[in-house]
Scaffold this motif. Structure first.
Motif, PDB file in Angstrom:
ATOM      1  N   LEU A 257       0.787  -1.235   0.000  1.00 18.64           N
ATOM      2  CA  LEU A 257       0.000   0.000   0.000  1.00 18.64           C
ATOM      3  C   LEU A 257       0.815   1.279   0.000  1.00 18.64           C
ATOM      4  CD1 LEU A 257      -2.808  -1.050   2.512  1.00 18.64           C
ATOM      5  CD2 LEU A 257      -2.915  -0.988   0.024  1.00 18.64           C
ATOM      6  N   GLY A 258       2.106   1.181   0.318  1.00 23.98           N
ATOM      7  CA  GLY A 258       2.932   2.378   0.277  1.00 23.98           C
ATOM      8  C   GLY A 258       2.848   3.218   1.536  1.00 23.98           C
ATOM      9  N   ASP A 259       2.920   4.521   1.371  1.00 20.54           N
ATOM     10  CA  ASP A 259       3.004   5.483   2.468  1.00 20.54           C
ATOM     11  C   ASP A 259       1.736   5.443   3.329  1.00 20.54           C
ATOM     12  OD1 ASP A 259       3.271   7.645   4.149  1.00 20.54           O
ATOM     13  OD2 ASP A 259       3.579   9.134   2.556  1.00 20.54           O
ATOM     14  N   PRO A 260       1.882   5.147   4.643  1.00 22.83           N
ATOM     15  CA  PRO A 260       0.694   5.143   5.520  1.00 22.83           C
ATOM     16  C   PRO A 260       0.009   6.508   5.617  1.00 22.83           C
ATOM     17  CG  PRO A 260       2.542   4.017   6.567  1.00 22.83           C
ATOM     18  CD  PRO A 260       3.089   4.702   5.353  1.00 22.83           C
ATOM     19  N   GLN A 261       0.741   7.593   5.312  1.00 22.50           N
ATOM     20  CA  GLN A 261       0.141   8.931   5.379  1.00 22.50           C
ATOM     21  C   GLN A 261      -0.730   9.228   4.154  1.00 22.50           C
ATOM     22  OE1 GLN A 261       0.282  11.046   7.874  1.00 22.50           O
ATOM     23  NE2 GLN A 261       1.635   9.837   9.180  1.00 22.50           N
ATOM     24  N   ARG A 262      -0.486   8.510   3.066  1.00 23.52           N
ATOM     25  CA  ARG A 262      -1.287   8.695   1.853  1.00 23.52           C
ATOM     26  C   ARG A 262      -1.744   7.327   1.346  1.00 23.52           C
ATOM     27  NH1 ARG A 262       2.809  12.371   1.382  1.00 23.52           N
ATOM     28  NH2 ARG A 262       4.111  10.917   0.210  1.00 23.52           N
ATOM     29  N   PRO A 263      -2.509   6.630   2.165  1.00 24.74           N
ATOM     30  CA  PRO A 263      -2.859   5.238   1.827  1.00 24.74           C
ATOM     31  C   PRO A 263      -3.848   5.166   0.665  1.00 24.74           C
ATOM     32  CG  PRO A 263      -4.085   5.947   3.755  1.00 24.74           C
ATOM     33  CD  PRO A 263      -3.144   7.069   3.413  1.00 24.74           C
ATOM     34  N   ARG A 264      -3.694   4.142  -0.136  1.00 31.02           N
ATOM     35  CA  ARG A 264      -4.725   3.864  -1.126  1.00 31.02           C
ATOM     36  C   ARG A 264      -5.693   2.845  -0.531  1.00 31.02           C
ATOM     37  NH1 ARG A 264      -4.553  -1.029  -3.619  1.00 31.02           N
ATOM     38  NH2 ARG A 264      -2.586  -2.208  -3.638  1.00 31.02           N
ATOM     39  N   ARG A 265      -6.830   2.713  -1.158  1.00 32.40           N
ATOM     40  CA  ARG A 265      -7.853   1.814  -0.648  1.00 32.40           C
ATOM     41  C   ARG A 265      -7.617   0.391  -1.166  1.00 32.40           C
ATOM     42  NH1 ARG A 265     -13.788   3.907  -1.533  1.00 32.40           N
ATOM     43  NH2 ARG A 265     -12.966   5.489  -0.103  1.00 32.40           N
ATOM     44  N   LEU A 266      -7.679  -0.577  -0.281  1.00 32.64           N
ATOM     45  CA  LEU A 266      -7.530  -1.968  -0.669  1.00 32.64           C
ATOM     46  C   LEU A 266      -8.698  -2.428  -1.538  1.00 32.64           C
ATOM     47  CD1 LEU A 266      -6.342  -3.476   2.722  1.00 32.64           C
ATOM     48  CD2 LEU A 266      -5.071  -3.675   0.587  1.00 32.64           C
ATOM     49  N   THR A 267      -8.446  -3.439  -2.363  1.00 29.40           N
ATOM     50  CA  THR A 267      -9.484  -4.019  -3.212  1.00 29.40           C
ATOM     51  C   THR A 267      -9.445  -5.535  -3.089  1.00 29.40           C
ATOM     52  OG1 THR A 267      -8.110  -4.315  -5.196  1.00 29.40           O
ATOM     53  CG2 THR A 267      -9.098  -2.138  -4.854  1.00 29.40           C
ATOM     54  N   TRP A 268     -10.419  -6.182  -3.691  1.00 33.56           N
ATOM     55  CA  TRP A 268     -10.467  -7.641  -3.746  1.00 33.56           C
ATOM     56  C   TRP A 268      -9.189  -8.212  -4.353  1.00 33.56           C
ATOM     57  CZ3 TRP A 268     -13.053 -11.996  -2.415  1.00 33.56           C
ATOM     58  CH2 TRP A 268     -12.892 -13.133  -3.218  1.00 33.56           C
ATOM     59  N   ASP A 269      -8.659  -7.538  -5.359  1.00 35.39           N
ATOM     60  CA  ASP A 269      -7.460  -8.038  -6.050  1.00 35.39           C
ATOM     61  C   ASP A 269      -6.219  -8.004  -5.176  1.00 35.39           C
ATOM     62  OD1 ASP A 269      -8.904  -8.517  -8.370  1.00 35.39           O
ATOM     63  OD2 ASP A 269      -8.554  -6.482  -9.154  1.00 35.39           O
ATOM     64  N   ASP A 270      -6.253  -7.278  -4.053  1.00 34.24           N
ATOM     65  CA  ASP A 270      -5.099  -7.217  -3.155  1.00 34.24           C
ATOM     66  C   ASP A 270      -4.996  -8.419  -2.226  1.00 34.24           C
ATOM     67  OD1 ASP A 270      -3.928  -4.681  -3.878  1.00 34.24           O
ATOM     68  OD2 ASP A 270      -5.641  -3.708  -2.915  1.00 34.24           O
ATOM     69  N   LEU A 271      -6.064  -9.190  -2.102  1.00 30.02           N
ATOM     70  CA  LEU A 271      -6.063 -10.281  -1.120  1.00 30.02           C
ATOM     71  C   LEU A 271      -4.912 -11.264  -1.288  1.00 30.02           C
ATOM     72  CD1 LEU A 271      -9.895 -10.970  -0.759  1.00 30.02           C
ATOM     73  CD2 LEU A 271      -8.360 -10.087   0.997  1.00 30.02           C
ATOM     74  N   PRO A 272      -4.546 -11.680  -2.511  1.00 29.96           N
ATOM     75  CA  PRO A 272      -3.397 -12.602  -2.621  1.00 29.96           C
ATOM     76  C   PRO A 272      -2.108 -12.020  -2.053  1.00 29.96           C
ATOM     77  CG  PRO A 272      -4.654 -12.588  -4.665  1.00 29.96           C
ATOM     78  CD  PRO A 272      -5.190 -11.472  -3.817  1.00 29.96           C
TER      79      PRO A 272
END
Length: 480
Positions: free
Chosen positions: A304-319
């Motif tokens: 996800l990168g920088d905790p200060q500028r997080p992106r939103r997780l998706t279904w495709d991130d589960l693996p």
């Protein structure tokens, strides 16, 4: 029969060991005082232990093959036990408490809501609500993590399954559910439970007041959907439309509405309660094990990168959340939300050579089986790598069963795994959670395994380097 076969047959026979107890009440005083302690003590006595509660017998099973026998191989010989029957004044004939053929029909109707395609679509709702909820958190804030997670998972399950927003009602509904759970006690479990319940008028009135809060919400949801007459493609529409199709007159329609209420209430409570509890204990364990927490942070930061500028997780991130999955699984090994369940024999049975007579109860406890040393070396140690794929394959089926098994296996298990991983990763990426100094966790083994006094924590916002703010100079962790 060969000598080896004869010896195998002899070793497979198990004579139940009797648990010591009061001359009249049997094991009831011990189990009322300390259910987990009494159950663990009983499990150390033998493979099958007979517990006497007044004039009835219950058999505690601990080994995976015996659990599998009851839940899968010979499940038709058993109905839900007295504990779940004691929930009928609250849940009615919902999926958790009903028996075939009603249970079979209702499960078949509800199952599509938990198919893979639906589960994938729920991921966006989960992470969107998580973002909105975490927007109110602040660095250094002190809060009750269990209460926060209960509210979050409540609004998530209401939106995912029923397409309604219960944000405004969450606090009041949460208090009502907590009060109902705390009213549940072991005196209500057993053949005398209904008789005791009828005598306790004060507790029945209190239960009805709390239940009215839930009923008002659930019936409003059902009636609004029926009046709207639009299929939202969600579980609430499935339930309401299916019940209405079978109602041919006013009496049937009233019964239909009641049954719809039972299913919706069951799924509403079960759908958020267990995940919130599992996550609460997960963060408690992470706070005690910084080396595990560091590995979890490394995984989510890489994704996800920088905790200060997080992106939103998706279904495709589960693996990419493999270690997150292991952490969540290991937390449920140590603190399974559904920590015990019972079955009532409706026919004579034989388990490992021990005779189980019709009318007897059997008790099964993930909390117990998950702590058997011959299955889980150093069972009290928090070690997520027990759930590495190569390790999982070495254990027998039902060495691990936080969601039950067989035809009564939790219908929402795929949803719970996905929600648990997404929420754990989202929160851990942004915050380090620490329990308040001096807090001592106490287990409250009622219907579910809640922390007795909530989970007071302090939040520490993580910075771009993944380090809690204000700790850059003194914080270092090795990742081997």
């Amino acid at each position: 029969m060969t000598t080896h076969e004869a010896l195998s047959a002899i070793s497979s026979y198990t004579r139940p060991v009797d648990f010591p107890g009061h001359w009249l009440w049997g094991a009831a005083p011990a189990f009322n005082a300390d259910p987990l302690g009494a159950m663990m003590a009983a499990a150390q006595m033998g493979r099958i232990v007979r517990l006497r509660f007044f004039n009835t017998s219950a058999y505690l099973l601990r080994e995976p093959e015996d659990v599998k026998h009851v839940l899968v191989d010979n499940h038709r010989a058993y109905h839900k036990g007295y504990g779940l029957q004691a929930l009928k004044p609250i849940l009615g004939e919902g999926l958790l408490t009903s028996e075939p053929p009603l249970h079979t029909r209702q499960r078949r109707m509800i199952q599509p809501a938990f198919h893979r395609q639906r589960i994938a679509a729920y991921a966006d709702i989960i992470t969107r609500y998580a973002d909105e909820h975490l927007a109110s958190w602040r660095d250094g804030a002190q809060l009750d993590l269990h209460e926060e997670l209960m509210r979050l998972t409540m609004v998530i399950v209401a939106r995912c399954l029923f397409d309604v927003d219960v944000s405004r009602e969450a606090a009041q509904v949460g208090r009502a559910i907590t009060d109902l759970i705390q009213m549940f006690d072991f005196n209500r479990i057993g053949p005398l439970g209904q008789f005791i319940d009828r005598l306790d008028l004060r507790k029945r009135r209190e239960r009805e007041r709390r239940l009215k809060v839930l009923d008002d919400l659930i019936y409003a949801m059902i009636r609004a959907r029926r009046a709207e007459g639009v299929d939202h493609g969600d579980l609430l529409s499935m339930i309401v439309l299916a019940q209405d199709e079978e109602a041919t007159n006013a009496v049937d329609r009233h019964m239909s509405e009641r049954l719809a209420r039972d299913e919706v209430l069951t799924l509403f409570i079960a759908g958020h309660e267990t995940t919130a509890i599992a996550l609460t204990w997960t963060f408690y364990l992470l706070a005690q094990h910084p080396e595990v927490e560091a590995k979890l942070h490394a995984e989510v930061d890489a994704l996800l990168g920088d905790p200060q500028r997080p992106r939103r997780l998706t279904w495709d991130d589960l693996p990419g959340l493999e270690y997150t999955r292991r952490v969540f699984a290991e937390a449920m090994r140590l603190y399974p939300p559904a920590w015990a369940t019972g079955r009532l024999a409706i026919a004579d049975d034989v388990i490992a050579g021990a005779s189980i007579g019709k009318g007897a109860s059997v008790l099964i406890s993930p909390y117990v089986t998950h702590r058997l040393e011959h299955l889980w070396p150093e069972p009290e140690r928090f070690e997520p790598d027990r759930f590495a794929p190569e390790e999982e394959h070495r254990r027998p089926k039902f060495a691990y069963f936080p969601f039950g098994g067989g035809p009564r296996r939790c219908i929402g298990e795929p949803f719970a795994w996905m929600e648990g991983q997404l929420l754990l990763a989202t929160i851990a990426h942004r915050y380090q959670v620490r329990v308040t100094p001096g807090y001592v966790a106490e287990l409250d083994p009622q219907i579910t395994l809640r922390p007795r006094h909530g989970m007071p924590v302090i939040l520490k916002r993580r910075n771009a380097a993944g380090i809690p703010e204000g700790e850059s100079e003194r914080f270092s962790v090795r990742l081997d």
